[in-house]
Design a protein around this motif. Structure first.
Motif, PDB file in Angstrom:
ATOM      1  N   GLU A1192       0.851  -1.209   0.028  1.00 54.14           N
ATOM      2  CA  GLU A1192      -0.064   0.036   0.161  1.00 54.14           C
ATOM      3  C   GLU A1192       0.920   1.359  -0.077  1.00 54.14           C
ATOM      4  OE1 GLU A1192      -3.493   2.313   2.644  1.00 54.14           O
ATOM      5  OE2 GLU A1192      -2.710   0.474   3.271  1.00 54.14           O
ATOM      6  N   ILE A1193       0.650   2.104  -1.129  1.00 52.61           N
ATOM      7  CA  ILE A1193       1.294   3.416  -1.032  1.00 52.61           C
ATOM      8  C   ILE A1193       0.436   4.553  -0.505  1.00 52.61           C
ATOM      9  CG2 ILE A1193       2.662   4.714  -2.727  1.00 52.61           C
ATOM     10  CD1 ILE A1193       2.958   2.405  -4.601  1.00 52.61           C
ATOM     11  N   ARG A1194       0.837   5.209   0.586  1.00 50.83           N
ATOM     12  CA  ARG A1194       0.026   6.177   0.980  1.00 50.83           C
ATOM     13  C   ARG A1194       0.082   7.475   0.284  1.00 50.83           C
ATOM     14  NH1 ARG A1194       0.900   5.327   7.679  1.00 50.83           N
ATOM     15  NH2 ARG A1194      -0.053   3.264   7.774  1.00 50.83           N
ATOM     16  N   LYS A1195      -1.068   8.071  -0.376  1.00 50.81           N
ATOM     17  CA  LYS A1195      -1.076   9.451  -0.963  1.00 50.81           C
ATOM     18  C   LYS A1195       0.082   9.483  -1.835  1.00 50.81           C
ATOM     19  CE  LYS A1195      -3.946  11.695   2.778  1.00 50.81           C
ATOM     20  NZ  LYS A1195      -4.057  12.710   3.691  1.00 50.81           N
ATOM     21  N   PRO A1196       0.165   8.816  -2.698  1.00 48.17           N
ATOM     22  CA  PRO A1196       1.594   8.806  -3.916  1.00 48.17           C
ATOM     23  C   PRO A1196       1.423  10.220  -4.438  1.00 48.17           C
ATOM     24  CG  PRO A1196      -0.416   7.533  -4.815  1.00 48.17           C
ATOM     25  CD  PRO A1196      -0.449   7.759  -3.342  1.00 48.17           C
ATOM     26  N   SER A1197       2.506  10.595  -4.801  1.00 51.29           N
ATOM     27  CA  SER A1197       2.907  11.700  -5.670  1.00 51.29           C
ATOM     28  C   SER A1197       3.589  11.388  -6.982  1.00 51.29           C
ATOM     29  CB  SER A1197       3.602  12.832  -4.719  1.00 51.29           C
ATOM     30  OG  SER A1197       4.916  12.123  -4.293  1.00 51.29           O
ATOM     31  N   PRO A1198       4.003  12.178  -7.769  1.00 53.90           N
ATOM     32  CA  PRO A1198       4.453  11.668  -9.191  1.00 53.90           C
ATOM     33  C   PRO A1198       5.963  11.043  -8.910  1.00 53.90           C
ATOM     34  CG  PRO A1198       3.208  13.904  -9.373  1.00 53.90           C
ATOM     35  CD  PRO A1198       3.340  13.295  -8.019  1.00 53.90           C
ATOM     36  N   TYR A1199       6.652  11.662  -7.813  1.00 52.71           N
ATOM     37  CA  TYR A1199       7.972  10.858  -7.766  1.00 52.71           C
ATOM     38  C   TYR A1199       7.924   9.478  -7.373  1.00 52.71           C
ATOM     39  CZ  TYR A1199       7.685  12.339  -2.837  1.00 52.71           C
ATOM     40  OH  TYR A1199       7.125  12.861  -1.653  1.00 52.71           O
ATOM     41  N   ASP A1200       6.594   9.210  -6.791  1.00 50.18           N
ATOM     42  CA  ASP A1200       6.377   7.773  -6.215  1.00 50.18           C
ATOM     43  C   ASP A1200       6.472   6.696  -7.512  1.00 50.18           C
ATOM     44  OD1 ASP A1200       6.812   8.099  -3.502  1.00 50.18           O
ATOM     45  OD2 ASP A1200       4.649   8.807  -3.523  1.00 50.18           O
ATOM     46  N   GLY A1201       6.080   7.207  -8.690  1.00 50.46           N
ATOM     47  CA  GLY A1201       6.305   6.298  -9.789  1.00 50.46           C
ATOM     48  C   GLY A1201       7.254   5.562 -10.231  1.00 50.46           C
ATOM     49  N   GLY A1202       7.241   4.272 -10.769  1.00 47.29           N
ATOM     50  CA  GLY A1202       8.568   3.617 -11.028  1.00 47.29           C
ATOM     51  C   GLY A1202       8.263   2.205 -11.442  1.00 47.29           C
ATOM     52  N   LEU A1203       9.339   1.564 -11.160  1.00 53.44           N
ATOM     53  CA  LEU A1203       9.315  -0.012 -11.263  1.00 53.44           C
ATOM     54  C   LEU A1203       9.321  -0.590 -10.033  1.00 53.44           C
ATOM     55  CD1 LEU A1203       9.435  -2.384 -13.280  1.00 53.44           C
ATOM     56  CD2 LEU A1203      11.895  -2.433 -13.142  1.00 53.44           C
ATOM     57  N   TYR A1204       8.266  -1.460  -9.403  1.00 52.18           N
ATOM     58  CA  TYR A1204       7.976  -1.839  -8.225  1.00 52.18           C
ATOM     59  C   TYR A1204       8.095  -3.487  -8.545  1.00 52.18           C
ATOM     60  CZ  TYR A1204       6.617   2.200  -6.206  1.00 52.18           C
ATOM     61  OH  TYR A1204       6.395   3.519  -5.529  1.00 52.18           O
ATOM     62  N   THR A1205       9.168  -4.289  -7.611  1.00 51.11           N
ATOM     63  CA  THR A1205       9.382  -5.666  -7.826  1.00 51.11           C
ATOM     64  C   THR A1205       8.880  -6.371  -6.412  1.00 51.11           C
ATOM     65  OG1 THR A1205      11.093  -5.100  -9.144  1.00 51.11           O
ATOM     66  CG2 THR A1205      11.187  -7.058  -8.013  1.00 51.11           C
ATOM     67  N   CYS A1206       8.457  -7.520  -6.294  1.00 53.03           N
ATOM     68  CA  CYS A1206       8.025  -8.350  -5.143  1.00 53.03           C
ATOM     69  C   CYS A1206       8.917  -9.724  -5.361  1.00 53.03           C
ATOM     70  CB  CYS A1206       6.579  -8.661  -5.170  1.00 53.03           C
ATOM     71  SG  CYS A1206       6.271  -9.611  -3.667  1.00 53.03           S
ATOM     72  N   LYS A1207       9.745  -9.687  -4.476  1.00 52.45           N
ATOM     73  CA  LYS A1207      10.637 -10.894  -4.472  1.00 52.45           C
ATOM     74  C   LYS A1207      10.483 -11.742  -3.280  1.00 52.45           C
ATOM     75  CE  LYS A1207      15.720 -11.729  -4.740  1.00 52.45           C
ATOM     76  NZ  LYS A1207      16.897 -11.067  -4.789  1.00 52.45           N
TER      77      LYS A1207
END
Length: 1256
Positions: A1192-1207
């Protein structure tokens, strides 16, 4: 007959009103104007109120009607235009049949609750009717449709309570008494969306000691002081001349929701004033619309047309209980329940017959001041207890109030009525009450005899007299329409004798001319007063005068009348008295005295009596012999000094009347005005001598001669031409030091005509051409010591002479010299060793050696008591330690050391005490450090480095033993010095543990110390762990201590359990000291294994001992025969059954990323952003439940965008899934800075945004 004034409301909230009947006894119905403000809800929503016509019931037989007409208030004393907040104006019109009723409701503060405030509160100023003004509603009612007491009500501000019935709506509201603080109130206004508007309130501060307090509200409770900012600003100013406070509220770039009702409240101590006003915000181009008042009571649906409810809400409200009103309003969508209840209250009701009163009080009574009045009621039940009230306060029997009983009649008699008796009265019989109002009529004061015109001259006494109809009456005296001040310091006096009143002016002046009037409540009288001047007579005129300069001047004249002041003028300019000029006026005599005359005092003098066109004139002449004013030159002894070659212009002020003739002379030679290099000039009030280029020959005395008709004057001036001095001779350098030298020189032969003030010194290296100044302050002497020179470098010096004119040319350079210095004395000289025939000393090198370097040291000694120093070393020694040999045993010597270089020997360093040549034995002493006095513990593999200091002389012998045996050098390294012993083990092992014995021996003296070294390691696991017993949900375990305790006592055990299905271990208990335990609260149906770790000071054992058998927790009373089978191997590497999906998120709204993974044992889940693990970041929350992984990303802003990985990782392998998150609704650079985003993240975000835009 004056109209009666409206009184306070009765306790039931309905004010009683009455009017006096006409002469013919007919009572026409009144016409009442009613202004209805739109409801607050409609204003807040930006809705326009709409008009509607009220219902007209069938007219009935007109009944006698009495109404109260508000009196016109008198203007305030300060004369300011004050906002009027009074009641409702009612005008009578004779009509047949029924009449139209109109009621006006201004936006004003709540009505006052005392008689005085109600009687003196001014009426509101009418406002122009426009698109946003208050709409008017005309309602035609019969004479019985509205109760008479309700026609004069002015409270039109309603509020909604919980479960109130109509009878509770008109209860009186307690409000603070009002006072007239506001002289200008903010007015209702209209503004377009995006426009600016300003509301202004003004308060006069003449009677206020400090600034009043002002508050701005929107609606009822919203204080606007806390809402100031970009769109709302509050401003306060104060005008010191008009004594007016100005308070402004600026609304900038108005929005739709700014519309509504606003209120301004001003308070000062016990005074209070307020005013309400409306603000309407229109869209651009919005015009006036028709007003429908019924639309204010309907719920508005967006994009739907208003519809009237199909049911009759009026009938439902009439038949419902008060506690059901709100439920009905909610059911049928009524937003203004208060307005409906008020309208329902005003609907005609059937009068109920009173059970207590057979005849009630009349609506109103009137009596003259000083008269008597009887209030009579007729009771239906004579036994009922009766109570009389005045303004809500119970009345007790007194000589003023007399209660009478006549059958069923109850009478209250009020004797000697006064203004205080003008109030609302009521009588209560049981639960019923009736009320009335009493109006006390005060007869006006008439002027029987008016004032008469007066014509007189200044300084006479004026007395204006008038006569009024009643003694003790109050009158007001006016001059030109302004009230005459009658204070202690006023020129006017007011007195009265019976019915006569007087205005007295003791000493009249022309300013007292004007129209005077006297005002009483019943009339006004005025008359004109004219004050003229007396005729002027001249007894002695001014005389022309001629006065010597500096003598006093006295101008004198006499006129009549004597008390007339006047003004003196010189050449048409007004003369003001000062320290030199004195103006005297005594009766008829006027004098102008000047203590000391000056040339500026000459001219035409005029005396003008004040108020007259005549004047007296005379001429004054001033004569003066010639003078030369040398004091203005400010030169000592009148000597002018100038530098040779400069231009000299000497200007000297002169005076004389008439202008004198001037001659300049040097010796016997006259200086002409036509000279070329030297010339004399005279013009105006000064003479000048000019020398274009001064030379030494121009020095000398110059004479000035002045002549005119009044006499002759002479003066002399001395001129001195000066120059810079000659350069001095070359300086001498007699003494040279290490970084300094001593130099001397002779003064110059010619000082330039000015004393030598000092000298400047410069030096340079011989090979250099750059000179450096050594002093910035002048040297008064003819010697100097330059310092901070470099040793071994040749230098030259030179001198400059300085006088008041300037600096001379430099002298010739001195002969070259090279500074050299000896070293400083050696330091820290101490005795190192003493034997029977030798003494060894050591020292440290000198702190300062210098450029000459250090060649060596010279050691000297002498026998104590003598001064014969013997050189011990024939050749210089470079070492800092030396042994003096060949000494006699038992003697005492002193030792000193010198450092030598090319400049010579340094100052010797001498031992402070003498040395006895005899060897001394010092018993050995081991000083064991504090941390080695107890067991020294180290882990296996760590290094051991111990330093043990000791003392003893001569050098002791040190031996080490371990457990009584010599130490093997291959295992332990030992190094001994003169003062300590070091034992070193590079990598400790458990075999190095034990007691180490250290022995220090000097001849027969021995000292011993023992060090206990313990090398510890982790313990082994417990020897054997068995399940002793299983019962219920409990298991008893027993084990034996480990065979290897790690060379340290076992401090406890850690017991863990694991379910056979998952084999995930959980700790049951830690730091357990015993070797048996009972594990409780196990789950029925599960099968458990147990393992135990041993623990010592180093920590837990590396391995644990596990039970060979498992413990099955079975339910009591059931026995199940377990079949033998092979367990299925559920273990598998992580595998994602549901991958991550590329997601778009909205900035400011929480976003979640979900995936599912399957693995056994349970994997460790790691979330990463841009290949960087997310750890302890409060903006992210991670969940994992039954294999479902959520980020869960709380109140994201544009700089929270990107490539997310679950390992996911476990013992069998790892797996990972990726997705891209794009956050829409970006921010500007400024917004990101306001949110506290780090600069590197802002930069990264801005770059990514540019790349995305380019790709699009």
């Amino acid at each position: 007959m004056p109209e009666p004034t409206k009184k306070d409301e009765m306790p039931n909230g309905q004010p009683e009103e009455s009017v006096a009947p006409d002469s013919n006894g007919a009572l026409p119905l009144p016409e009442i104007s009613l202004e209805v403000s739109p409801p607050p809800e409609a204003v807040a929503e930006g809705k326009e109120p709409v008009e509607t016509d009220g219902k007209k019931p069938e007219p009935t037989e007109p009944e006698p009607l009495q109404a109260v007409v508000a009196q016109e208030p008198s203007p305030p004393e300060n004369g300011s235009n004050q906002p009027q907040t009074g009641g409702v104006g009612i005008k009578e019109q004779a009509e047949s049949g029924n009449s139209a009723v109109k009621e006006e409701g201004p936006c004003s503060p709540p009505p006052p609750d005392d008689d005085d405030a109600a009687a003196t509160t001014p009426s509101p100023t009418p406002q122009a009717e426009d698109a946003n003004s208050v709409k008017k509603l005309s309602i035609d009612l019969p004479n019985d449709s509205v109760p008479v007491p309700a026609m004069g009500r002015k409270d039109s501000v309603w509020s909604l309570g919980e479960g109130q019935g109509p009878e509770e709506l008109d209860k009186p509201i307690d409000t603070p008494p009002l006072s007239t603080l506001l002289i200008e109130s903010p007015q209702s206004a209209t503004v377009t969306v995006g426009g600016d508007i300003t509301f202004v309130a003004k308060v006069e501060a003449k009677d206020l000691l400090r600034k009043p307090t002002i508050k701005w509200f929107k609606g009822k409770w919203m204080d606007l002081a806390s809402k100031t900012g970009k769109h709302l600003q509050l401003k306060e100013t104060f005008d010191r001349f008009t004594k007016i406070h100005t308070f402004e509220m600026h609304i900038i770039k108005a929005k739709d929701n700014y519309a509504g009702n606003y209120r301004c409240e001003v308070s000062y101590k016990d005074k209070f004033d307020s005013c309400s006003f409306d603000l309407e915000v229109k869209e651009a181009g919005q015009g006036s619309q028709s007003i429908d008042i019924r639309s204010a009571f309907k719920r508005r649906e967006p994009k739907q047309q208003d519809e009237t409810p199909e049911v009759d809400v009026w009938e439902i409200l009439k038949n419902a209980r008060p506690d059901q009103y709100e439920k009905i309003a909610f059911t049928y969508g009524i937003t203004d329940l208060r307005g409906l209840l008020r309208r329902m209250k005003k609907m005609p009701k059937e009068e109920k017959k009173s059970e207590a009163f057979a005849k009630k009080l009349e609506p109103a009574y009137q009596v003259d001041k000083g008269g008597k009045i009887r209030l009579v009621v007729d009771l239906a039940d004579p036994t009922v207890e009766l109570k009389w009230y005045k303004n809500g306060q119970e009345i007790r029997p007194t000589p003023k109030y007399i209660f009478e009983h006549k059958g069923t009649q109850r009478i209250m008699v009020i004797n000697n009525c006064s203004i205080n008796d003008d109030a609302a009265y009521s009588v209560a019989a049981g639960d019923e009450k009736c009320s009335t109002e009493l109006f006390v009529k005060e007869l006006p004061i008439k002027i029987v005899k008016g004032i008469e015109p007066v014509k007189t001259t200044v300084n006479e006494r004026i007395e204006l007299e008038c006569e009024v109809s009643e003694e003790g009456a109050q009158v007001k005296w006016m001059k030109n329409g302004v009230e005459v001040p009658t204070g202690v310091r006023s020129r006017y006096r007011v007195k009265s004798e019976g019915t006569k009143h007087f205005l007295v002016i003791d000493d009249a002046s022309r300013e007292d001319t004007g129209t005077y009037s006297v005002m009483a409540s019943g009339g006004t009288s005025e008359a004109h007063v004219q004050v003229d001047l007396k005729p002027l007579k001249i007894y002695q005129d001014l005389q022309d005068m001629t006065v010597m300069l500096g003598q006093p001047i006295k101008l004198h004249c006499e006129i009549y009348p004597g008390n007339v002041p006047g003004r003196w003028y010189r050449n048409g300019q007004l003369i003001q008295p000062n320290d030199r000029i004195n103006i005297i006026h005594r009766n008829k005599v006027h004098r102008l005295e000047i203590e000391t005359s000056s040339l500026h005092d000459a001219g035409d003098y005029t005396f003008v009596p004040e108020g007259y066109s005549q004047s007296l004139s005379a001429k004054l002449h001033i004569i003066d012999p010639p003078r030369v004013h040398l004091e203005s030159l400010n030169f000592p002894d009148n000597t002018v000094t100038i530098v040779a070659g400069n231009k000299l212009r000497l200007e000297i002020p002169i005076s004389g009347e008439p202008a004198p003739r001037v001659v300049w002379m040097k010796g016997e030679r006259v200086i002409l005005e036509s000279g070329h290099r030297v010339r004399a000039e005279t013009y105006g009030d000064q003479t000048s001598l000019t020398i274009e280029v001064t030379e030494r020959e121009d020095s000398g005395n110059y004479k000035i001669v002045l002549q005119n008709e009044a006499g002759e004057a002479t003066a002399s001036v001395k001129i001195k031409v000066v120059d810079i001095p000659d350069p001095p001779e070359a300086p001498l350098v007699p003494v040279v030091g290490g970084d300094w030298c001593s130099m001397a020189w002779e003064p110059p032969k010619y000082d330039g005509g000015s004393p030598i003030l000092g000298y400047f010194v410069e030096r340079k290296k011989k090979q250099s051409s750059r000179w450096m100044r050594l002093n910035f302050d002048l040297i008064k002497e003819t010697s100097f010591e330059p310092k901070k020179m470099i040793e071994g470098v040749p230098y030259e010096v030179r001198i400059f002479a300085v006088n008041a004119i300037g600096v001379s040319k430099p002298s010739e350079p001195s002969k070259a010299f090279t500074p050299l210095a000896v070293t400083s004395e050696p330091t820290m000289l101490v005795v190192d060793d003493v034997t029977d025939t030798s003494v060894t000393v050591k020292w440290r090198p000198p702190e300062t050696i210098g450029a000459a370097g250090l060649d060596g040291y010279l050691v000297e000694y002498c026998i104590e008591g003598t001064n014969d120093w013997v050189i011990s070393n024939k050749e210089l020694t470079e070492k800092t330690r030396y042994t003096i040999t060949g000494l006699s045993p038992g003697c005492k010597i002193l030792v000193r050391v010198k450092a030598l270089n090319a400049a010579g020997a340094s100052t010797p360093r001498t031992l402070q005490h003498s040395i006895l040549v005899k060897e001394v034995i010092e018993p050995p002493k081991i000083r064991v450090p504090r941390h080695l006095k107890q067991t020294y513990t180290r882990r296996v593999g760590e290094a051991v480095n111990l330093v043990v200091p000791f003392m003893g002389k001569p050098r002791p012998k040190v031996t080490w033993l371990k457990e009584g045996q010599p130490i093997e050098p291959t295992h332990v390294s030992i190094r001994n010095t003169d003062c300590d012993s070091i034992i070193f083990i590079r990598k400790a092992e458990r075999s190095h543990s034990g007691k180490y014995e250290m022995t220090v021996q000097v001849e027969n003296h021995v000292d011993t110390a023992i060090l206990d070294i313990q090398i510890v390691d982790l313990p082994g696991p417990p020897h054997c762990v068995t399940i002793e017993d299983v019962w219920g949900v409990n298991v008893a375990l027993v084990w034996t201590p480990p065979k290897d305790n790690g060379n340290s006592p076992i401090t406890g055990y850690t017991i863990q359990k694991a379910d056979k299905k998952t084999m995930e271990w959980y700790t049951c208990i830690e730091h357990y000291h015993r070797t048996c335990i009972t594990i409780t609260e196990l789950v029925v149906g599960n099968e458990y294994f147990f393992r135990i770790f041993a623990e010592n000071t180093c920590g837990l054992s590396e391995a644990a001992t596990q039970t060979k058998k498992s413990a099955l927790i079975v339910k009591e009373g059931l026995q199940m025969k377990a079949h033998d089978y092979n367990d299925h191997d559920f273990k598998e590497a992580p595998k994602f059954t549901q991958p991550l999906i590329n997601t778009f998120a909205i900035a400011g709204y929480n976003a979640t990323l979900n995936c599912s993974v399957r693995a056994n044992p349970r994997p460790k889940v790691i979330w990463m952003k841009n290949k960087i693990a997310i750890i302890d970041d409060p903006r992210y929350r991670m969940f994992s439940n039954q294999g479902v992984c959520t980020l869960e990303i709380r109140k994201p802003s544009p700089y929270d965008g990107g490539l997310y990985t679950c390992k996911a990782i476990n013992d069998l392998g790892e797996a990972q899934v990726d997705c891209k998150l794009e956050v829409k609704g970006g921010f500007t650079f400024y917004e990101l800075m306001q949110r506290g985003v780090p600069l590197h993240l802002i930069d990264q975000y801005m770059n990514e945004t540019k790349i995305v835009e380019q790709e699009k």
